[in-house]
Write a protein that holds these residues in place. Structure first.
Motif, short mmCIF file in Angstrom:
data_model
loop_
_atom_site.label_atom_id
_atom_site.label_comp_id
_atom_site.label_asym_id
_atom_site.label_seq_id
_atom_site.Cartn_x
_atom_site.Cartn_y
_atom_site.Cartn_z
N PRO A 11 0.84 -1.19 0.00
CA PRO A 11 0.00 0.00 0.00
C PRO A 11 0.88 1.25 0.00
CG PRO A 11 0.19 -0.82 2.23
CD PRO A 11 0.97 -1.76 1.35
N VAL A 12 0.57 2.19 -0.88
CA VAL A 12 1.35 3.43 -0.97
C VAL A 12 0.39 4.61 -0.85
CG1 VAL A 12 2.89 4.82 -2.40
CG2 VAL A 12 3.07 2.33 -2.46
N SER A 13 0.74 5.54 0.02
CA SER A 13 -0.05 6.76 0.15
C SER A 13 -0.07 7.47 -1.20
CB SER A 13 0.58 7.67 1.21
OG SER A 13 0.01 8.95 1.16
N LEU A 61 -5.85 -1.72 2.79
CA LEU A 61 -5.75 -0.42 2.12
C LEU A 61 -6.61 0.64 2.79
CD1 LEU A 61 -4.28 0.60 -0.50
CD2 LEU A 61 -6.52 0.42 -1.60
N LYS A 62 -6.01 1.81 3.00
CA LYS A 62 -6.73 2.96 3.57
C LYS A 62 -7.25 3.84 2.44
CE LYS A 62 -3.78 2.87 7.64
NZ LYS A 62 -2.70 3.54 8.38
N VAL A 67 -2.81 0.59 -4.24
CA VAL A 67 -2.06 -0.66 -4.24
C VAL A 67 -0.99 -0.59 -5.33
CG1 VAL A 67 -2.17 -3.15 -4.63
CG2 VAL A 67 -4.02 -2.00 -3.41
N VAL A 68 0.22 -0.99 -4.97
CA VAL A 68 1.29 -1.15 -5.96
C VAL A 68 1.61 -2.64 -6.03
CG1 VAL A 68 3.70 -0.65 -6.52
CG2 VAL A 68 2.22 1.17 -5.65
N ASP A 105 3.99 1.72 3.83
CA ASP A 105 3.96 1.01 5.10
C ASP A 105 4.47 -0.41 4.87
OD1 ASP A 105 3.46 -0.22 7.51
OD2 ASP A 105 1.36 0.38 7.62
N GLY A 106 5.74 -0.63 5.18
CA GLY A 106 6.36 -1.93 4.96
C GLY A 106 5.76 -3.05 5.79
#
Length: 120
Positions: A11-13, A61-62, A67-68, A105-106
């Motif tokens: 997940p990436v902001s 996911l927020k 998603v990557v 977030d790893g």
């Protein structure tokens, strides 16, 4: 010829997507320099939450994230292990390994190594 693939879902902001892209470009060049055949990073475009499971659900996911989905291709698991050992020792990667500086977030990243079943 069967190859070996490391796969990742993270997940990436959305506000940090450009920072993630910069990190991925740098990391990808390092992986390829050490022998990876391919390095691919993809941002979600048509990824919806499912009823039981999905990419968004897999990384919790927020609302402000995307998603990557990524993968790195190697000639074999043996070659993957050798390349990854070199990459992890590469000093250019050290500044990217600080969890507080990462643009994702790893703790919610999913990864694993895969033997190819079909290659066309």
């Amino acid at each position: 010829m069967a190859r070996y693939v490391d796969g990742f879902v993270v997940p990436v902001s959305t506000v940090k997507l450009d920072a993630y892209r910069r990190l991925a470009r740098k990391a990808g060049k390092i992986w390829k320099e050490h022998g990876a055949l391919e390095y691919i990073e993809c941002a979600a475009d048509d990824v919806k939450p499912g009823k039981l499971t999905s990419f968004p659900q897999s990384v919790k996911l927020k609302d402000d994230e995307t998603v990557v989905f990524s993968w790195i291709v190697f000639s074999s698991r043996k070659q993957r292990d050798a390349v990854n050992a070199k990459v992890m020792k590469d000093p250019r990667l050290a500044d990217m390994m600080d969890p507080t500086a990462m643009p994702f977030d790893g703790k919610r990243m999913i990864w694993g190594g895969f033997k190819t079943l079909v290659e066309l």
